[in-house]
Design a protein around this motif. Structure first.
Motif, PDB file in Angstrom:
ATOM      1  N   PRO A 217      18.059 -43.325  -2.352  1.00 48.21           N
ATOM      2  CA  PRO A 217      19.171 -43.924  -2.223  1.00 48.21           C
ATOM      3  C   PRO A 217      20.356 -42.835  -2.656  1.00 48.21           C
ATOM      4  O   PRO A 217      20.342 -42.016  -3.276  1.00 48.21           O
ATOM      5  N   SER A 218      21.096 -43.112  -1.692  1.00 51.40           N
ATOM      6  CA  SER A 218      22.516 -42.252  -1.822  1.00 51.40           C
ATOM      7  C   SER A 218      23.623 -42.570  -2.818  1.00 51.40           C
ATOM      8  O   SER A 218      23.616 -43.689  -3.100  1.00 51.40           O
ATOM      9  N   VAL A 219      24.027 -41.604  -3.479  1.00 51.78           N
ATOM     10  CA  VAL A 219      25.116 -41.948  -4.420  1.00 51.78           C
ATOM     11  C   VAL A 219      26.476 -42.182  -3.763  1.00 51.78           C
ATOM     12  O   VAL A 219      27.060 -41.548  -2.827  1.00 51.78           O
TER      13      VAL A 219
ATOM     14  N   GLY B  85      23.105 -44.467   6.592  1.00 48.83           N
ATOM     15  CA  GLY B  85      23.842 -45.657   5.821  1.00 48.83           C
ATOM     16  C   GLY B  85      23.778 -45.279   4.090  1.00 48.83           C
ATOM     17  O   GLY B  85      24.202 -44.292   3.785  1.00 48.83           O
ATOM     18  N   LYS B  86      22.782 -46.233   3.407  1.00 50.86           N
ATOM     19  CA  LYS B  86      22.899 -45.891   2.012  1.00 50.86           C
ATOM     20  C   LYS B  86      21.705 -45.200   1.628  1.00 50.86           C
ATOM     21  O   LYS B  86      21.683 -45.007   0.178  1.00 50.86           O
ATOM     22  N   TYR B  87      21.134 -44.474   2.395  1.00 43.80           N
ATOM     23  CA  TYR B  87      20.120 -43.717   2.235  1.00 43.80           C
ATOM     24  C   TYR B  87      20.205 -42.104   2.691  1.00 43.80           C
ATOM     25  O   TYR B  87      20.849 -41.767   3.893  1.00 43.80           O
ATOM     26  N   VAL B  88      19.504 -41.352   1.955  1.00 39.75           N
ATOM     27  CA  VAL B  88      19.433 -39.934   2.208  1.00 39.75           C
ATOM     28  C   VAL B  88      18.041 -39.634   2.846  1.00 39.75           C
ATOM     29  O   VAL B  88      17.101 -39.890   2.166  1.00 39.75           O
ATOM     30  N   ILE B  89      17.751 -39.227   4.191  1.00 36.66           N
ATOM     31  CA  ILE B  89      16.550 -38.999   4.717  1.00 36.66           C
ATOM     32  C   ILE B  89      16.069 -37.829   4.680  1.00 36.66           C
ATOM     33  O   ILE B  89      16.975 -36.771   5.349  1.00 36.66           O
ATOM     34  N   VAL B  90      14.806 -37.266   4.397  1.00 36.34           N
ATOM     35  CA  VAL B  90      14.375 -36.073   4.641  1.00 36.34           C
ATOM     36  C   VAL B  90      12.938 -35.932   5.337  1.00 36.34           C
ATOM     37  O   VAL B  90      12.095 -36.672   4.910  1.00 36.34           O
ATOM     38  N   GLU B  91      12.934 -35.279   6.343  1.00 35.78           N
ATOM     39  CA  GLU B  91      11.766 -35.403   7.296  1.00 35.78           C
ATOM     40  C   GLU B  91      11.177 -34.063   7.294  1.00 35.78           C
ATOM     41  O   GLU B  91      11.751 -33.053   7.515  1.00 35.78           O
ATOM     42  N   ILE B  92       9.894 -33.996   6.948  1.00 36.98           N
ATOM     43  CA  ILE B  92       9.019 -32.616   7.106  1.00 36.98           C
ATOM     44  C   ILE B  92       8.121 -32.884   8.189  1.00 36.98           C
ATOM     45  O   ILE B  92       6.950 -33.463   8.154  1.00 36.98           O
ATOM     46  N   GLU B  93       8.231 -32.083   9.307  1.00 33.05           N
ATOM     47  CA  GLU B  93       7.130 -32.439  10.422  1.00 33.05           C
ATOM     48  C   GLU B  93       6.460 -31.076  10.641  1.00 33.05           C
ATOM     49  O   GLU B  93       7.027 -30.106  10.947  1.00 33.05           O
ATOM     50  N   ASP B  94       5.198 -31.035  10.854  1.00 32.63           N
ATOM     51  CA  ASP B  94       4.455 -29.877  11.343  1.00 32.63           C
ATOM     52  C   ASP B  94       3.594 -30.320  12.525  1.00 32.63           C
ATOM     53  O   ASP B  94       3.483 -31.394  12.895  1.00 32.63           O
TER      54      ASP B  94
ATOM     55  N   GLU C  20      22.195 -31.688   6.915  1.00 30.85           N
ATOM     56  CA  GLU C  20      23.671 -31.868   6.836  1.00 30.85           C
ATOM     57  C   GLU C  20      24.295 -31.458   5.520  1.00 30.85           C
ATOM     58  O   GLU C  20      23.623 -31.078   4.468  1.00 30.85           O
ATOM     59  N   ASP C  21      25.576 -31.609   5.325  1.00 29.49           N
ATOM     60  CA  ASP C  21      26.372 -30.842   4.394  1.00 29.49           C
ATOM     61  C   ASP C  21      26.318 -31.381   3.077  1.00 29.49           C
ATOM     62  O   ASP C  21      25.876 -31.027   1.958  1.00 29.49           O
ATOM     63  N   ARG C  22      26.523 -32.778   3.392  1.00 27.60           N
ATOM     64  CA  ARG C  22      26.958 -33.470   1.860  1.00 27.60           C
ATOM     65  C   ARG C  22      25.595 -34.634   2.026  1.00 27.60           C
ATOM     66  O   ARG C  22      25.876 -35.564   2.371  1.00 27.60           O
ATOM     67  N   LEU C  23      24.848 -34.336   0.997  1.00 30.11           N
ATOM     68  CA  LEU C  23      23.432 -35.223   0.844  1.00 30.11           C
ATOM     69  C   LEU C  23      23.498 -35.550  -0.727  1.00 30.11           C
ATOM     70  O   LEU C  23      22.579 -34.773  -1.466  1.00 30.11           O
ATOM     71  N   LEU C  24      24.333 -36.562  -1.295  1.00 31.17           N
ATOM     72  CA  LEU C  24      24.102 -36.703  -2.698  1.00 31.17           C
ATOM     73  C   LEU C  24      23.191 -37.888  -3.075  1.00 31.17           C
ATOM     74  O   LEU C  24      23.366 -38.942  -2.765  1.00 31.17           O
ATOM     75  N   ILE C  25      22.430 -37.328  -4.117  1.00 32.47           N
ATOM     76  CA  ILE C  25      21.422 -38.447  -4.712  1.00 32.47           C
ATOM     77  C   ILE C  25      21.174 -37.965  -6.139  1.00 32.47           C
ATOM     78  O   ILE C  25      22.044 -36.911  -6.696  1.00 32.47           O
ATOM     79  N   LYS C  26      20.744 -39.123  -7.047  1.00 33.68           N
ATOM     80  CA  LYS C  26      20.524 -39.028  -8.393  1.00 33.68           C
ATOM     81  C   LYS C  26      18.992 -38.389  -8.462  1.00 33.68           C
ATOM     82  O   LYS C  26      18.151 -39.059  -7.810  1.00 33.68           O
ATOM     83  N   GLY C  27      18.916 -37.463  -9.221  1.00 35.85           N
ATOM     84  CA  GLY C  27      17.464 -36.783  -9.412  1.00 35.85           C
ATOM     85  C   GLY C  27      17.538 -35.718 -10.262  1.00 35.85           C
ATOM     86  O   GLY C  27      18.690 -35.308 -10.887  1.00 35.85           O
ATOM     87  N   ASP C  28      16.289 -35.209 -10.390  1.00 34.06           N
ATOM     88  CA  ASP C  28      16.012 -33.890 -11.247  1.00 34.06           C
ATOM     89  C   ASP C  28      15.797 -32.975 -10.422  1.00 34.06           C
ATOM     90  O   ASP C  28      14.910 -32.735  -9.580  1.00 34.06           O
TER      91      ASP C  28
END
Length: 412
Positions: free
Chosen positions: A410-412, A341-350, A300-308
């Motif tokens: 957690p999403s920003v 919702g309030k979270y950004v989810i990343v799934e990596i499936e092989d 998805e286009d807008r996936l804002l999180i706090k991180g390094d």
């Protein structure tokens, strides 16, 4: 009146006491099993007690709390656990209560279907959503009972049916609270154990790594000088080259240990995770050029999180490399990222070789690796970085079918 209250309280006690016993004695054993024999045994005891000592009213209807162990079996056990409890209920009611077999099977078949659908997403919901979902489901069951009473000309009993249903609902919420509370305690214990292991690894790395690196650097330098000697034979040059490669590999391992020893990043910035994931996926495609492995992405286009950004790269490069190695020569990796919702989810499936239940249990702990030449540090570092960003990692895998990593931020 007092006698009626006493009977109702006995019903509640007969259901909740075995559940408490299960958590106190057996919950920590085999918590990841698909089929949980001890949970089935405890719920069967609750079920048989509440059916045997059910409350008779109007000489026609019976009040019991059979729905509590049935619902708990599906939501906190598994579909096989739930279906077995449903089967016991149907057999009991047909044999001892003389219920019509066909109607009984149809009624509990419908309930089983609803609970199987609910159980698929139940474990991913927040506490509020879980309560709302179960309350809605049980509310529908209660309403259908009321409609049945009206249809069979027993509308005068609707009041007592709704009263009993309210008591059942409170008992069900109490059982859910017991399971949720104990599950959170177990998660907290696992986090504490993992933190202690990281601390031990960190102290070991900090005290040893620098001292070991100095002589290793000197040895490599001398080997480099020796390799320039024109009098060396071809086999001697090959031995020196192998020695230098092994020293470089040792340096990589030490770097991983030092990464575990570093404190978690506190200076987190707002990132658009999509941009970082696109760069990482493009980078990892270079590793799959020589293999027939494709990486398919849906971001998805807008996936804002706090991180390094560098640590995010470290996490997903490690996870994608693990997927590539698990597949071997031919397969597909699916990377998807979306807002939930309030979270950004990343799934990596092989669709690689997958992992067993035992391997999943120890995954992410320091020094544990499913690879022959793995150190067990890379994935541990991924867990540490994600947890430092207030995120979570969950893994689903089946041998011969593949693995799915789900990372939640957690999403920003």
């Amino acid at each position: 009146m007092l006698h009626g209250i006493e009977l109702i309280l006995n019903q509640v006690l007969m259901v909740l006491f075995p559940i408490w016993t299960y958590h106190l004695l057996f919950q920590k054993k085999g918590s990841r099993q698909r089929f949980k024999p001890m949970l089935v045994l405890v719920l069967t005891i609750s079920l048989l007690l509440t059916l045997t000592f059910s409350i008779n009213y109007y000489d026609t209807f019976y009040f019991d709390l059979k729905m509590v162990p049935i619902i708990i079996a599906f939501l906190y056990g598994s579909n096989p656990c739930g279906l077995l409890i449903i089967g016991i209920t149907v057999v009991y009611k047909i044999i001892f209560n003389d219920d019509p077999p066909l109607i009984t099977v149809i009624n509990f078949g419908i309930i089983s279907g609803l609970l199987i659908l609910v159980a698929k997403k139940f474990r991913t919901y927040s506490d509020f959503k879980k309560i709302f979902l179960i309350s809605t489901l049980y509310g529908l069951i209660t309403i259908t009972r009321g409609i049945l009473l009206v249809y069979t000309n027993h509308s005068q009993e609707i009041g007592i049916v709704f009263t009993f249903s309210f008591i059942t609902w409170l008992t069900l919420l109490s059982a859910m609270f017991i399971f949720e509370n104990m599950n959170k305690q177990m998660e907290l214990e696992l986090k504490v154990q993992r933190a202690e292991k990281f601390d031990v690894v960190g102290q070991l790395a900090a005290s040893v790594a620098h001292e070991v690196r100095n002589p290793m650097t000197a040895v490599r330098g001398f080997l480099q000088l020796m390799s320039d000697d024109k009098n060396l034979t071809e086999s001697q040059r090959r031995y020196i080259h192998i020695s230098m490669e092994e020293l470089d590999h040792s340096q990589v391992i030490l770097s991983e240990y030092l990464s575990l020893a570093k404190p978690a990043t506190t200076d987190l910035k707002i990132l658009n995770l999509k941009a970082d994931l696109e760069n990482i996926i493009e980078l990892m495609r270079s590793f799959t050029n020589l293999q027939t492995i494709s990486i398919v992405s849906s971001l998805e286009d807008r996936l804002l999180i706090k991180g390094d950004s560098s640590e995010i790269k470290q996490v997903f490069v490690n996870l994608l490399k693990n997927s590539i190695e698990a597949i071997g020569e031919k397969g597909e990796i699916m990377v998807s990222a979306y807002q939930n919702g309030k979270y950004v989810i990343v799934e990596i499936e092989d669709n690689g070789q997958g992992m067993s239940e035992t391997q999943l249990k120890y995954l992410g702990t320091p020094f544990y690796s499913t690879k022959d030449k793995g150190t067990g540090v890379g994935l541990s570092l991924c867990y540490k970085i994600v947890h430092s960003m207030k995120g979570t990692i969950s893994v689903r895998s089946k041998q011969g079918k593949g693995t799915r990593f789900t990372i939640q931020f957690p999403s920003v």
